[in-house]
Design a protein around this motif. Structure first.
Motif, PDB file in Angstrom:
ATOM      1  N   PHE A 141       0.871  -1.175   0.000  1.00 11.14           N
ATOM      2  CA  PHE A 141       0.000   0.000   0.000  1.00 11.14           C
ATOM      3  C   PHE A 141       0.908   1.224   0.000  1.00 11.14           C
ATOM      4  CE2 PHE A 141      -2.748  -3.235   1.905  1.00 11.14           C
ATOM      5  CZ  PHE A 141      -3.900  -3.059   1.160  1.00 11.14           C
ATOM      6  N   VAL A 142       0.960   1.899  -1.126  1.00 10.12           N
ATOM      7  CA  VAL A 142       1.896   3.001  -1.312  1.00 10.12           C
ATOM      8  C   VAL A 142       1.132   4.319  -1.304  1.00 10.12           C
ATOM      9  CG1 VAL A 142       3.563   4.075  -2.879  1.00 10.12           C
ATOM     10  CG2 VAL A 142       3.552   1.590  -2.570  1.00 10.12           C
ATOM     11  N   SER A 143       1.539   5.215  -0.434  1.00 12.69           N
ATOM     12  CA  SER A 143       0.927   6.542  -0.346  1.00 12.69           C
ATOM     13  C   SER A 143       1.673   7.481  -1.286  1.00 12.69           C
ATOM     14  CB  SER A 143       1.010   7.060   1.089  1.00 12.69           C
ATOM     15  OG  SER A 143       0.400   6.155   1.986  1.00 12.69           O
ATOM     16  N   SER A 144       0.921   8.122  -2.179  1.00 17.63           N
ATOM     17  CA  SER A 144       1.558   8.931  -3.221  1.00 17.63           C
ATOM     18  C   SER A 144       1.692  10.393  -2.847  1.00 17.63           C
ATOM     19  CB  SER A 144       0.754   8.817  -4.516  1.00 17.63           C
ATOM     20  OG  SER A 144      -0.489   9.479  -4.384  1.00 17.63           O
ATOM     21  N   GLY A 145       1.181  10.789  -1.669  1.00 18.53           N
ATOM     22  CA  GLY A 145       1.218  12.196  -1.320  1.00 18.53           C
ATOM     23  C   GLY A 145       0.121  12.959  -2.031  1.00 18.53           C
ATOM     24  N   PRO A 146       0.166  14.291  -2.006  1.00 21.58           N
ATOM     25  CA  PRO A 146      -0.938  15.107  -2.509  1.00 21.58           C
ATOM     26  C   PRO A 146      -0.994  15.261  -4.030  1.00 21.58           C
ATOM     27  CG  PRO A 146       0.784  16.504  -1.661  1.00 21.58           C
ATOM     28  CD  PRO A 146       1.204  15.100  -1.333  1.00 21.58           C
ATOM     29  N   GLY A 147       0.027  14.842  -4.749  1.00 21.14           N
ATOM     30  CA  GLY A 147      -0.018  14.953  -6.208  1.00 21.14           C
ATOM     31  C   GLY A 147       1.284  15.326  -6.868  1.00 21.14           C
ATOM     32  N   ASP A 148       2.135  16.077  -6.184  1.00 25.04           N
ATOM     33  CA  ASP A 148       3.431  16.457  -6.719  1.00 25.04           C
ATOM     34  C   ASP A 148       4.353  15.242  -6.665  1.00 25.04           C
ATOM     35  OD1 ASP A 148       5.931  17.451  -7.314  1.00 25.04           O
ATOM     36  OD2 ASP A 148       5.847  19.111  -5.883  1.00 25.04           O
ATOM     37  N   PRO A 149       4.849  14.747  -7.816  1.00 25.29           N
ATOM     38  CA  PRO A 149       5.702  13.560  -7.781  1.00 25.29           C
ATOM     39  C   PRO A 149       6.987  13.770  -6.987  1.00 25.29           C
ATOM     40  CG  PRO A 149       5.676  14.548  -9.975  1.00 25.29           C
ATOM     41  CD  PRO A 149       4.605  15.223  -9.188  1.00 25.29           C
ATOM     42  N   GLU A 150       7.414  15.019  -6.800  1.00 24.39           N
ATOM     43  CA  GLU A 150       8.613  15.266  -6.010  1.00 24.39           C
ATOM     44  C   GLU A 150       8.384  15.017  -4.513  1.00 24.39           C
ATOM     45  OE1 GLU A 150       9.965  19.208  -6.989  1.00 24.39           O
ATOM     46  OE2 GLU A 150      11.180  18.427  -8.634  1.00 24.39           O
TER      47      GLU A 150
ATOM     48  N   LEU B  18       6.919  12.279  -3.416  1.00 26.81           N
ATOM     49  CA  LEU B  18       6.965  10.841  -3.180  1.00 26.81           C
ATOM     50  C   LEU B  18       8.166  10.501  -2.299  1.00 26.81           C
ATOM     51  CD1 LEU B  18       6.291   9.461  -6.773  1.00 26.81           C
ATOM     52  CD2 LEU B  18       4.834   9.057  -4.793  1.00 26.81           C
ATOM     53  N   THR B  19       8.011   9.495  -1.448  1.00 23.68           N
ATOM     54  CA  THR B  19       9.161   9.024  -0.684  1.00 23.68           C
ATOM     55  C   THR B  19      10.025   8.119  -1.563  1.00 23.68           C
ATOM     56  OG1 THR B  19       8.057   7.039   0.133  1.00 23.68           O
ATOM     57  CG2 THR B  19       7.782   9.065   1.433  1.00 23.68           C
ATOM     58  N   LEU B  20      11.264   7.924  -1.152  1.00 19.31           N
ATOM     59  CA  LEU B  20      12.154   7.029  -1.895  1.00 19.31           C
ATOM     60  C   LEU B  20      11.607   5.605  -1.893  1.00 19.31           C
ATOM     61  CD1 LEU B  20      15.633   8.299  -0.639  1.00 19.31           C
ATOM     62  CD2 LEU B  20      14.555   8.734  -2.851  1.00 19.31           C
ATOM     63  N   LYS B  21      11.007   5.195  -0.772  1.00 17.84           N
ATOM     64  CA  LYS B  21      10.440   3.848  -0.704  1.00 17.84           C
ATOM     65  C   LYS B  21       9.258   3.714  -1.663  1.00 17.84           C
ATOM     66  CE  LYS B  21      10.411   1.366   3.052  1.00 17.84           C
ATOM     67  NZ  LYS B  21      10.107   0.766   4.381  1.00 17.84           N
ATOM     68  N   ALA B  22       8.439   4.764  -1.784  1.00 24.23           N
ATOM     69  CA  ALA B  22       7.318   4.715  -2.714  1.00 24.23           C
ATOM     70  C   ALA B  22       7.808   4.532  -4.147  1.00 24.23           C
ATOM     71  CB  ALA B  22       6.490   5.995  -2.608  1.00 24.23           C
ATOM     72  N   VAL B  23       8.836   5.262  -4.536  1.00 24.75           N
ATOM     73  CA  VAL B  23       9.395   5.124  -5.886  1.00 24.75           C
ATOM     74  C   VAL B  23       9.955   3.725  -6.090  1.00 24.75           C
ATOM     75  CG1 VAL B  23      11.206   5.942  -7.440  1.00 24.75           C
ATOM     76  CG2 VAL B  23       9.859   7.589  -6.117  1.00 24.75           C
ATOM     77  N   ASP B  24      10.653   3.201  -5.078  1.00 29.86           N
ATOM     78  CA  ASP B  24      11.222   1.849  -5.182  1.00 29.86           C
ATOM     79  C   ASP B  24      10.126   0.814  -5.411  1.00 29.86           C
ATOM     80  OD1 ASP B  24      13.544  -0.123  -4.579  1.00 29.86           O
ATOM     81  OD2 ASP B  24      11.936  -0.755  -3.221  1.00 29.86           O
ATOM     82  N   ARG B  25       9.032   0.913  -4.657  1.00 38.72           N
ATOM     83  CA  ARG B  25       7.956  -0.071  -4.806  1.00 38.72           C
ATOM     84  C   ARG B  25       7.270   0.054  -6.158  1.00 38.72           C
ATOM     85  NH1 ARG B  25      10.656  -1.105  -1.003  1.00 38.72           N
ATOM     86  NH2 ARG B  25       9.923  -1.940   1.002  1.00 38.72           N
TER      87      ARG B  25
ATOM     88  N   VAL C 125       3.306   1.773   3.075  1.00 40.13           N
ATOM     89  CA  VAL C 125       4.332   2.791   2.863  1.00 40.13           C
ATOM     90  C   VAL C 125       3.686   4.155   3.065  1.00 40.13           C
ATOM     91  CG1 VAL C 125       6.004   3.765   1.242  1.00 40.13           C
ATOM     92  CG2 VAL C 125       5.523   1.304   1.209  1.00 40.13           C
ATOM     93  N   PRO C 126       4.014   4.853   4.145  1.00 39.41           N
ATOM     94  CA  PRO C 126       3.353   6.137   4.420  1.00 39.41           C
ATOM     95  C   PRO C 126       3.784   7.214   3.433  1.00 39.41           C
ATOM     96  CG  PRO C 126       5.121   5.761   5.987  1.00 39.41           C
ATOM     97  CD  PRO C 126       5.005   4.505   5.183  1.00 39.41           C
ATOM     98  N   GLY C 127       2.996   8.274   3.386  1.00 34.43           N
ATOM     99  CA  GLY C 127       3.310   9.375   2.488  1.00 34.43           C
ATOM    100  C   GLY C 127       3.009  10.717   3.117  1.00 34.43           C
ATOM    101  N   VAL C 128       3.221  11.777   2.365  1.00 38.73           N
ATOM    102  CA  VAL C 128       2.940  13.130   2.853  1.00 38.73           C
ATOM    103  C   VAL C 128       1.427  13.335   2.869  1.00 38.73           C
ATOM    104  CG1 VAL C 128       3.205  15.591   2.386  1.00 38.73           C
ATOM    105  CG2 VAL C 128       5.107  14.027   1.952  1.00 38.73           C
ATOM    106  N   PRO C 129       0.821  13.520   4.042  1.00 35.70           N
ATOM    107  CA  PRO C 129      -0.632  13.738   4.090  1.00 35.70           C
ATOM    108  C   PRO C 129      -1.004  15.060   3.424  1.00 35.70           C
ATOM    109  CG  PRO C 129       0.231  13.124   6.258  1.00 35.70           C
ATOM    110  CD  PRO C 129       1.408  13.463   5.391  1.00 35.70           C
TER     111      PRO C 129
END
Length: 240
Positions: free
Chosen positions: A7-16, A18-25, A114-118
């Protein structure tokens, strides 16, 4: 053979954001089940041969049923695939994460979160404000503006939400905010309480509009578009 679900959290929309773990997954995934708000440039991190499946849910629009999403997760993972369930913001905040976790547990499929920027934090950053302040904003509370039927939840703790020393963030609240504002004013919250509309945060369509609890209904009608939005209430919302 059973696969694995991230379960990957993408944040609010800006691809920048994203966490490094999110990109890896995303780069490792065989299948990506993504929400509408997690599409676009974020999906460019997926492998060219990955299967991309839209399962987005948007208020007031035709959406994938939750049971269908659960079934897809189980079926894809059941083939041994590495599955990414891509959710906007942080998946643990009003993202129906628990329903999908329970379905995977019942099927015996392992997973990670995988948490993300709320989006609430991203909205505050976009508005150049903190969410807390010593003495006058010691508490932050998140609330959804609609229940499973699309109506304003009837079990809201209005006394807590009307606390003038708290920062309140209303998710998915544009359609029901007029009713919520009337209830909050009736519970003792001043109509002059600072309020802020944050729409399409961290995207090119971002819009930040400041007002008050008493004027926010008009602001939403005049300025609100069809993008995802948050409404912030509290002593910090008028700060720039």
């Amino acid at each position: 053979m059973s696969g694995f679900v991230s379960f990957v959290s993408s944040g609010p929309g800006d691809p920048e954001l994203l966490t490094l773990k999110a990109v890896d997954r995303l780069r490792a995934a065989d299948v990506v089940l993504y929400d509408d708000l997690s599409s676009g440039p974020i999906l460019s991190h997926a492998r060219p041969d990955a299967e991309l499946v839209s399962v987005g849910k948007r208020a007031g629009r035709p959406s994938a049923r939750q049971e269908h999403v659960n079934r897809l997760l189980i079926d894809y993972a059941g083939t041994g695939a590495r599955v990414v369930r891509l959710k906007s913001g942080d998946s643990g905040l009003f993202g129906r994460l628990e329903e999908e976790i329970l379905a995977l547990r019942a099927a015996g499929i392992d997973f990670e979160i995988v948490p993300g920027v709320p989006s609430a934090m991203a909205a505050a950053a976009a508005a150049r404000i903190p969410l807390t302040r010593r003495l006058t904003a010691r508490r932050v509370q998140f609330v959804t503006g609609h229940d499973v039927t699309g109506a304003l939840p009837q079990d809201l703790n209005l006394a807590a939400l009307a606390d003038p020393t708290a920062t309140t963030v209303v998710f998915m609240g544009k359609r029901t905010f007029a009713e919520l504002a009337r209830l909050l004013i009736g519970a003792g919250m001043s109509p002059q309480t600072p309020a802020l509309l944050a729409e399409s945060v961290s995207t090119p369509a971002q819009k930040i509009v400041r007002g008050t609890l008493g004027t926010m209904e008009e602001i939403i009608a005049r300025e609100g578009g069809d993008g995802p939005a948050l409404i912030l209430l509290g002593p910090l919302a008028d700060t720039d």
